[in-house]
Scaffold this motif. Sequence first.
Motif, PDB file in Angstrom:
ATOM      1  N   ASP A 222      -4.129  -0.538 -12.407  1.00 46.76           N
ATOM      2  CA  ASP A 222      -5.192  -0.360 -11.493  1.00 46.76           C
ATOM      3  C   ASP A 222      -4.586  -0.103 -10.224  1.00 46.76           C
ATOM      4  N   TYR A 223      -3.416  -0.693  -9.735  1.00 47.56           N
ATOM      5  CA  TYR A 223      -2.982  -0.455  -8.496  1.00 47.56           C
ATOM      6  C   TYR A 223      -1.593   0.528  -7.908  1.00 47.56           C
ATOM      7  N   CYS A 224      -0.663   0.357  -8.864  1.00 42.27           N
ATOM      8  CA  CYS A 224       0.507   0.924  -8.747  1.00 42.27           C
ATOM      9  C   CYS A 224       1.428   1.651  -9.550  1.00 42.27           C
TER      10      CYS A 224
ATOM     11  N   LEU B 201      -8.091  -2.208   5.275  1.00 37.78           N
ATOM     12  CA  LEU B 201      -7.306  -1.717   4.185  1.00 37.78           C
ATOM     13  C   LEU B 201      -7.600  -0.476   3.735  1.00 37.78           C
TER      14      LEU B 201
ATOM     15  N   GLU C 267      -8.223  -6.974  -2.005  1.00 32.27           N
ATOM     16  CA  GLU C 267      -9.333  -6.745  -2.700  1.00 32.27           C
ATOM     17  C   GLU C 267     -10.281  -7.901  -2.978  1.00 32.27           C
TER      18      GLU C 267
ATOM     19  N   ALA D 192       2.369   1.718  -3.423  1.00 31.80           N
ATOM     20  CA  ALA D 192       1.482   1.911  -4.363  1.00 31.80           C
ATOM     21  C   ALA D 192       1.211   3.580  -4.114  1.00 31.80           C
TER      22      ALA D 192
ATOM     23  N   THR E 187       3.525  -5.673  -5.842  1.00 31.75           N
ATOM     24  CA  THR E 187       2.710  -4.964  -5.238  1.00 31.75           C
ATOM     25  C   THR E 187       1.236  -5.212  -5.859  1.00 31.75           C
TER      26      THR E 187
ATOM     27  N   LEU F 236      -2.108  -6.287  -3.236  1.00 25.94           N
ATOM     28  CA  LEU F 236      -3.252  -5.422  -3.209  1.00 25.94           C
ATOM     29  C   LEU F 236      -4.429  -5.867  -3.961  1.00 25.94           C
TER      30      LEU F 236
ATOM     31  N   ASN G  73      -3.842   7.584 -12.605  1.00 32.07           N
ATOM     32  CA  ASN G  73      -5.041   7.192 -11.925  1.00 32.07           C
ATOM     33  C   ASN G  73      -5.884   6.215 -12.358  1.00 32.07           C
TER      34      ASN G  73
ATOM     35  N   LEU H 160       0.824  -1.115   0.061  1.00 30.70           N
ATOM     36  CA  LEU H 160       0.010   0.090   0.022  1.00 30.70           C
ATOM     37  C   LEU H 160       0.943   1.244  -0.008  1.00 30.70           C
TER      38      LEU H 160
ATOM     39  N   ALA I 160     -15.521  -2.921  -1.659  1.00 31.99           N
ATOM     40  CA  ALA I 160     -14.739  -1.885  -1.154  1.00 31.99           C
ATOM     41  C   ALA I 160     -13.137  -2.030  -1.604  1.00 31.99           C
ATOM     42  N   TYR I 161     -12.664  -0.816  -2.208  1.00 34.24           N
ATOM     43  CA  TYR I 161     -11.470  -0.997  -3.041  1.00 34.24           C
ATOM     44  C   TYR I 161     -10.557  -0.026  -2.356  1.00 34.24           C
ATOM     45  N   PRO I 162      -9.556  -0.524  -1.318  1.00 39.85           N
ATOM     46  CA  PRO I 162      -8.646   0.409  -0.663  1.00 39.85           C
ATOM     47  C   PRO I 162      -7.818   1.488  -1.895  1.00 39.85           C
ATOM     48  N   SER I 163      -7.519   0.873  -3.043  1.00 36.46           N
ATOM     49  CA  SER I 163      -6.946   1.440  -4.096  1.00 36.46           C
ATOM     50  C   SER I 163      -7.463   2.786  -4.548  1.00 36.46           C
ATOM     51  N   SER I 164      -9.074   2.584  -4.511  1.00 37.98           N
ATOM     52  CA  SER I 164      -9.661   3.877  -4.987  1.00 37.98           C
ATOM     53  C   SER I 164      -9.719   4.884  -3.884  1.00 37.98           C
TER      54      SER I 164
END
Lengths: 439, 439
Positions: A370-372, A180, B424, A97, B416, B420, A376, A94, A146-150
């Motif tokens: 999508d993640y890292c 997360l 999710e 990212a 990474t 993640l 965006n 996290l 529920a997406y922490p990446s968002s």
Amino acid sequence: MKLLAAPARLSTVSATFEQDFAARLHWSAEQDAAIEQRVADILAQVAERGDAAVLEYTARFDRLQAASVAELELTQAELQAAHDGLSAAQREALTAAARRVRSYHEAQKKACGQSWSYRDEDGTLLGQKVTPLDRVGIYVPGGKAAYPSSVLMNAIPAQVAGVPEIIMMVPTPGGDKNPLVLAAAYLAGVTRGFTIGGAQAVAALAHGTATVPKVDKITGPGNAYVASAKKRVFGQVGIDMIAGPSEILVLADGSTPPDWVAMDLFSQAEHDELAQAILLCPDAAYIDQVAQAMNRLLPELPRAEIIAKSLSGRGALIHTRSMEEACEISNRIAPEHLEISSSEPHRWEPLLRHAGAIFLGAFTTESLGDYCAGPNHVLPTSGTARFSSPLGVYDFQKRTSLIEVSEQGAQTLGRTASVLARGEGLQAHARAAELRLKP
Amino acid sequence: MKLLAAPARLSTVSATFEQDFAARLHWSAEQDAAIEQRVADILAQVAERGDAAVLEYTARFDRLQAASVAELELTQAELQAAHDGLSAAQREALTAAARRVRSYHEAQKKACGQSWSYRDEDGTLLGQKVTPLDRVGIYVPGGKAAYPSSVLMNAIPAQVAGVPEIIMMVPTPGGDKNPLVLAAAYLAGVTRGFTIGGAQAVAALAHGTATVPKVDKITGPGNAYVASAKKRVFGQVGIDMIAGPSEILVLADGSTPPDWVAMDLFSQAEHDELAQAILLCPDAAYIDQVAQAMNRLLPELPRAEIIAKSLSGRGALIHTRSMEEACEISNRIAPEHLEISSSEPHRWEPLLRHAGAIFLGAFTTESLGDYCAGPNHVLPTSGTARFSSPLGVYDFQKRTSLIEVSEQGAQTLGRTASVLARGEGLQAHARAAELRLKP
């Protein structure tokens, strides 16, 4: 029964291609009148009764009882505790990212988010100053999506833009908090967070309540209620966009291992039964290999049923006459995610006019974006890449034009303005310009 | 009866200031349910019946009979003839304005509308490519508020952005064409024009008909029907903003001739009875002088009645404790047009966070900006400058993120992303990243 990946097989040489293609692409945002009416009621109630209405809706829709909205606030200590409590692997992922997303958006701000001005030959100063918004709200879906990446993707551009207050709304049905998501909020610099969701969260942000501060703009994805509420408050506050189902389009020249392409198509399809995964390729034998790989790889995935439904309902493997034709078709689709799975990605990239994000080369699987990777992951869907852009620092900034006319400049500009104003029948405009003319 | 300019006189030291101020500022966009329903019907009819519906509505609302929509098209020859037929003074003024508007928007494109990219330490390419929209529609009001300057302000940024097709819609009630509007369309590079207005024009642009091409974005001001139609098609196509009544705020330190400030206030008030003109000044004697100038200058103006109504209904002369306090109040209003009528405009400008456009110094009357200084006159109203920006080249461009991950980059990013994605619950995302890892 064995699950099959059964996307439609189309070919551009087929006589029915145009109609088959149109049928696959067809999607329209439901405009459910019942939802619209309920959302209108929720907005009106929250505008009128504030915290009390928010508490009632939260109890009803999220089964979460609280004596006050203050009880629904997430403290910074709670966010930090969630972060500190993650496994080392998750915390590091996290953090990595967040660092990359921040660094990309800092580059974006430098490239296109700076004030600028110049003086013309008359000494007139012209330009724009770019300033951050004062306060924004970010909506983070709870429950199954529920997406922490968002959280990172919405909060970090706001923070990089310099927004001093970032208010996060996240529903926690039954009081179940996702560590997360909380940890991501901690890393991304969320100022305040509330466990409020749905149209009532949008209403609280748009109107403000005794406890929830009114914001200037609301971003972030949500369900049909959230989308309808955002559309309804648009104008009173800014909003980012109304997101449709996720999409991937892979342009393949046959040089990427078929398993890789199959899994990339799955990675969109697993989001949602309405998600769309499309392959465009001029090599029929390669398309067969991808289709075989899909059937082989599908059973091992936990979300195989969603993937199978998405592919049979909306997926397509399209055989094209050439890569050039594939690029043209891609432009007609204007996909959210566009992979150029080719050994020559830079040959095709200039031909691609409309897409949320373009992933170049076989190693650039969309999942990295999508993640890292940094850019965006909030991208225009449903063909809206024809006219809109990824979420960015620019969504959390606004521009103010600057004009400073010298006495000399006012002489020439004033004469022009006077003629045009009189042509429009606006004499006060004309007189204001004429008053600045030297006798 | 002699007309009086009677704006409210407020003072920040008054005990009732906050409530008086709130009452003056209050304005809400009418959400007229009857208009909304009629607009929904018009959109549905045009979507279903295309040209035939457009012809019916044009006959009904604009009293303009035509056998086909093709008959409603303005030819390039007609636009050019209108231009050639203007008086020399009008033609020169329009040409000068178009040149300056174009030159400013070219500077804007250079400053913030360019593609950018970089490679990070792993060799990963990140950036955004900026491309023009394919086709846009600009709406130009007809009848009593037909503003040729608005044609320039909408079409030129689109043209500078590189939009290949610009479709203009302008109602011509009773068939009455405004030569200045047509001439402006000629100068601004409008590709095609139709004498169609109202919600039916927005519908034709958003859905396309046999004759009117479907566009990607619609910009330009209009009446309540046009605004409602734009809001309704938002998402299928892009729109610029929903404009409210025009506003001016003058921050004065008392160094500008009072007549100039009075006329500047009038130049907004003359637009519309709902327009808002506000003066903020720490010098009570100067406020008196401006008030006297207003009463002296008002009778000589043809639109004196509109001005008087606008001022008595929504205008205000506000005495502040200091220029600093005036700046704070201005930030609360977030005005469309903000004049710093001061001998030290650059002292105050940094304190002003929210405005559509800032006009610095006594010579910079807003009217110069409306017509010919160069910056766009389509600006956020009703406090929306808190979160939105002037119309610009950026409204006719969109961004596509570019990501190219090297094999090496895929190793770190892939680990990474995998962690993640599993967090999710999206295993296909994780597997797509893992497939790129070296064994």
